[in-house]
Design an enzyme around this catalytic site. Structure first.
Site, PDB file in Angstrom:
ATOM      1  N   TYR A 237      -8.932   5.334 -12.793  1.00 41.47           N
ATOM      2  CA  TYR A 237      -8.959   6.674 -13.387  1.00 41.47           C
ATOM      3  C   TYR A 237      -8.839   6.542 -14.920  1.00 41.47           C
ATOM      4  O   TYR A 237      -7.935   5.856 -15.438  1.00 41.47           O
ATOM      5  CB  TYR A 237      -7.808   7.521 -12.833  1.00 41.47           C
TER       6      TYR A 237
ATOM      7  N   HIS B 240      -1.278  15.049 -29.212  1.00 41.04           N
ATOM      8  CA  HIS B 240      -2.102  15.410 -28.054  1.00 41.04           C
ATOM      9  C   HIS B 240      -2.661  16.813 -28.337  1.00 41.04           C
ATOM     10  O   HIS B 240      -2.186  17.803 -27.781  1.00 41.04           O
ATOM     11  CB  HIS B 240      -1.206  15.388 -26.814  1.00 41.04           C
TER      12      HIS B 240
ATOM     13  N   ALA C 295     -11.597  16.567 -11.091  1.00 40.78           N
ATOM     14  CA  ALA C 295     -12.922  15.986 -11.354  1.00 40.78           C
ATOM     15  C   ALA C 295     -13.306  16.287 -12.802  1.00 40.78           C
ATOM     16  O   ALA C 295     -12.909  17.317 -13.358  1.00 40.78           O
ATOM     17  CB  ALA C 295     -13.942  16.592 -10.400  1.00 40.78           C
ATOM     18  N   ARG C 296     -14.092  15.369 -13.405  1.00 35.19           N
ATOM     19  CA  ARG C 296     -14.339  15.497 -14.849  1.00 35.19           C
ATOM     20  C   ARG C 296     -15.765  15.129 -15.243  1.00 35.19           C
ATOM     21  O   ARG C 296     -16.501  14.539 -14.453  1.00 35.19           O
ATOM     22  CB  ARG C 296     -13.357  14.599 -15.607  1.00 35.19           C
TER      23      ARG C 296
ATOM     24  N   CYS D  98      -4.338  23.154 -19.070  1.00 43.09           N
ATOM     25  CA  CYS D  98      -3.769  24.455 -19.470  1.00 43.09           C
ATOM     26  C   CYS D  98      -4.659  25.167 -20.477  1.00 43.09           C
ATOM     27  O   CYS D  98      -4.163  25.976 -21.269  1.00 43.09           O
ATOM     28  CB  CYS D  98      -2.392  24.272 -20.070  1.00 43.09           C
ATOM     29  N   GLY D  99      -5.928  24.829 -20.499  1.00 41.77           N
ATOM     30  CA  GLY D  99      -6.849  25.581 -21.348  1.00 41.77           C
ATOM     31  C   GLY D  99      -7.141  24.943 -22.695  1.00 41.77           C
ATOM     32  O   GLY D  99      -7.725  25.580 -23.558  1.00 41.77           O
ATOM     33  N   LYS D 100      -6.797  23.672 -22.866  1.00 41.32           N
ATOM     34  CA  LYS D 100      -7.017  23.036 -24.172  1.00 41.32           C
ATOM     35  C   LYS D 100      -8.514  22.864 -24.438  1.00 41.32           C
ATOM     36  O   LYS D 100      -9.005  23.284 -25.492  1.00 41.32           O
ATOM     37  CB  LYS D 100      -6.299  21.683 -24.223  1.00 41.32           C
TER      38      LYS D 100
HETATM   39  C1  SPV Z   1      -5.065  14.825 -19.940  1.00 41.66           C
HETATM   40  O1  SPV Z   1      -4.713  14.769 -18.758  1.00 41.66           O
HETATM   41  O2  SPV Z   1      -4.336  15.257 -20.841  1.00 41.66           O
HETATM   42  C2  SPV Z   1      -6.391  14.360 -20.320  1.00 41.66           C
HETATM   43  C3  SPV Z   1      -7.104  13.529 -19.391  1.00 41.66           C
HETATM   44  O3  SPV Z   1      -6.802  14.597 -21.414  1.00 41.66           O
HETATM   45  S1  SPV Z   1      -6.401  11.961 -19.301  1.00 41.66           S
HETATM   46  O4  SPV Z   1      -7.354  11.028 -19.823  1.00 41.66           O
HETATM   47  O5  SPV Z   1      -6.127  11.726 -17.920  1.00 41.66           O
HETATM   48  O6  SPV Z   1      -5.198  11.924 -20.097  1.00 41.66           O
HETATM   49 MN    MN Z   2      -5.150  15.187 -22.713  1.00 43.49          MN
END
Ligand code: SPV
Ligand code: MN
Length: 623
Positions: free
Chosen positions: A220, A248, A386-387, A272-274
């Site tokens: 992942y 972040h 899913a992304r 959360c809508g980022k």
């Molecule tokens: C997050 O979960 O904050 C993401 C995806 O941006 S990850 O790469 O899983 O961190």
């Molecule tokens: Mn993130």
């Protein structure tokens, strides 16, 4: 054989030449050590060329880590059923004996950890190819740039990284001998059907002493793509040492009247809508996940660390996310992960507003309606987390500052969480300290599918960064509070909440309403609108919102809407403030006194207002 010779032995002449030209003996030795430990069949080194990028894309397909889809450039990757999100439980910081980070994060004694990693990585790449890639965090050639080297045996990880980050071989050549690069070693571990098998031995371990991150038995991206969350942990440490902020945060241009554009960053816990905020129609996106903020010439400037998006695809539809919905349906270099692939070899995702598919292939294998897992639970056709992975310059609304090495001036910082009961749709803080403490450091969010574990539980997530903090919380807050020293024009801090619910559990605001909150914040930082002062911050005037709702959304906004959304719920606010004070008192040490002073002052204001006006107060009550 010494380490460097082992490396030479596994590389073809061209690959080894690329490494030699870096003229960095220490790096070569480390790469050689990794080769001796992991024992790959061969090693391929990428520079910044298209030839190498194409090699990786092809390897992702021939290895089976990705499969081509019907639309040109589209591929799909599946992570295993137990490998669908970031894994805080198996993420740990390696620290010298006796040192701790306090609660909320795992730590392990460094020597013990390194020994365990040696055992785990031993022969982990037998029979596989090792890829060595060079990238740069931030635009190359700027004071934001950090050179990075990634080792991985997964062409999917290498491919994702090439989409998401700036290639950095040439940059590396110039600076890496002088600057300590961030280093990442990843192995997907034992695979079956291209899925990591030993997930219980999954490790994402951060060696702060060596500025390295090790990741194994997982695929992942949030656990494996070095420059994403693994680098963020190292960057925060570097930022602490050097007096800047690694965050972040999204970074976007909000467009005001008469061609004015004001840049904002925003921190939101995962899902959360980022991304959808960063992508709002009418605005321009610089980045959706990680920003670096520095002080320069009396201002705060920021750059996006990435050049792509690894975004949640769930609920993407032409109405709510028109730009992304359009981009992911056109030919382009896009990796879909953990969606369902239908009989037309096209991706389907939850909330795509089409009739649900009856069958297809997903992270479980062959899927059909009604399929259940070992616990008898129905397997959804696609995973909630899913992304899609794509480049920002594929988007129509990309901001032209994306590649600007100088970055952009930050006018506002937004903090938002998934909070059904307390925070108002938008509030401005009184000043930097009030914003940092009562908004950033008080951020809580109900958990989502973006991390493993139960969903819907309120989690304390200061600055939406708790998982990524390589230091005591106290140090982080200290650095944050002192960041304003010497800066005349500090960005204004706001909080938002897109997730307030009414008594029946329905959302009080619509998804699209965030467009209005953003426009209001843009006007506010430029002094174009007034505000009402509450004990917890400033809120918009009804008249301004009514006008903005009409202008931006062509929607009526009634006084009842305003009253319901901006009603101050004092018992809930007090309970939250108490909870945060308690967390800082009981679970952290050496917290700066300003944290308690500011929270207690807010508590006092809330209690006084409660005594005077009661528990639930409409905005009209405030002048
Ligand atoms: C997050 O979960 O904050 C993401 C995806 O941006 S990850 O790469 O899983 O961190
Ligand atoms: Mn993130």
């Amino acid at each position: 054989m010494n380490a460097t010779n082992s490396l030479k032995d596994k590389c073809n002449a061209n690959s080894f030449k690329k490494l030699e030209e870096l003229d960095n003996k220490l790096l070569l030795e480390w790469l050689g050590d990794c080769v001796q430990l992991c024992q790959p069949e061969s090693v391929y080194v990428c520079d910044d060329s298209e030839t190498d990028a194409e090699y990786i894309r092809q390897k992702a397909l021939t290895s089976g880590g990705e499969k081509a889809l019907a639309t040109k450039g589209h591929t799909v990757h599946f992570d295993g059923p137990k490998d669908q999100a970031r894994d805080p439980e198996h993420t740990a910081y390696l620290l010298p004996e006796g040192m701790t980070l306090g609660p909320f994060r795992n730590t392990i004694e460094r020597q013990k950890g390194l020994k365990e990693l040696d055992d785990l990585f031993k022969d982990s790449m037998a029979g596989k190819e090792m890829y060595i890639l060079f990238f740069c965090l931030g635009p190359t050639g700027s004071d934001f740039s950090i050179p990075c080297v990634q080792i991985t045996d997964s062409a999917y990880v290498a491919h994702s990284e090439d989409i998401l980050y700036r290639r950095g071989y040439q940059h590396f050549k110039k600076v890496a001998a002088k600057e300590a690069p961030f280093r990442f070693l990843h192995s997907a571990g034992r695979l079956e059907n291209n899925v990591s098998q030993d997930v219980e031995k999954r490790r994402i371990w951060i060696d702060l002493g060596g500025m390295r991150v090790y990741s194994i038995n997982t695929q992942y991206a949030g656990n494996t793509v070095g420059l994403k969350k693994l680098a963020l942990r190292l960057a925060i440490k570097k930022a602490h040492q050097e007096g800047w902020l690694a965050e972040h945060m999204l970074l976007m241009g909000i467009h005001g009247p008469e061609g004015r554009k004001s840049y904002f960053t925003g921190a939101f816990p995962s899902a959360c809508g980022k991304t959808s905020t960063a992508m709002l129609p009418g605005e321009t996106i610089v980045g959706d996940d990680i920003a670096y903020l520095r002080k320069r010439d009396g201002k705060v400037v920021a750059a996006n660390v990435e050049r792509g998006i690894f975004g949640i695809i769930r609920d993407v539809n032409p109405k709510d996310d028109p730009v992304i919905a359009d981009t992911i349906t056109k030919p382009d270099e896009i990796i879909f992960s953990n969606v369902l692939i239908n009989k037309d070899n096209a991706p389907r995702w939850l909330g795509d507003e089409r009739p649900p598919p009856e069958e297809g292939m997903n992270f479980y294998g062959d899927w059909n309606q009604g399929l259940t897992d070992v616990h008898g639970n129905e397997v959804p056709y696609a995973h909630k987390n899913a992304r899609y992975t794509l480049r920002l310059n594929s988007l129509k609304n990309v901001d032209q500052a994306l590649e600007d090495p100088k970055g952009v001036e930050v006018k506002g910082i937004i903090y938002g969480g998934r909070d059904s009961t307390v925070w108002l749709p938008v509030q401005q803080s009184f000043d930097w300290q009030h914003g940092v403490i009562t908004m950033g450091a008080s951020l809580e969010s109900e958990t989502t599918a973006a991390t493993l574990g139960a969903e819907g539980q309120r989690k304390f997530d200061p600055m939406s960064c708790i998982d990524f903090l390589p230091s005591l919380l106290a140090d982080h807050l200290d650095r944050y509070l002192s960041f304003s020293k010497g800066i005349k024009n500090m960005p204004t801090i706001f909080s938002v909440n897109y997730f307030q619910k009414d008594a029946k559990g329905g959302y009080l605001t619509a998804m699209e309403d965030k467009r209005v909150w953003l426009k209001w914040m843009e006007l506010k930082v430029n002094g174009d609108v007034q505000a009402k002062k509450l004990p917890t911050g400033y809120i918009p005037l009804y008249e301004d919102l009514e006008k903005l709702f009409r202008q931006v959304l062509n929607k009526a906004y009634t006084k009842q809407d305003y009253d319901q959304q901006f009603k101050l719920k004092i018992p809930e606010f007090l309970e939250k403030t108490r909870r945060i004070i308690d967390i800082y008192k009981k679970q952290a040490t050496n917290i700066p006194p300003a944290v308690f002073e500011t929270l207690q002052a807010q508590e006092k204001r809330l209690k006084e207002t409660q005594q005077e006006h009661g528990d639930y107060i409409l905005p009209d009550m405030f002048g």
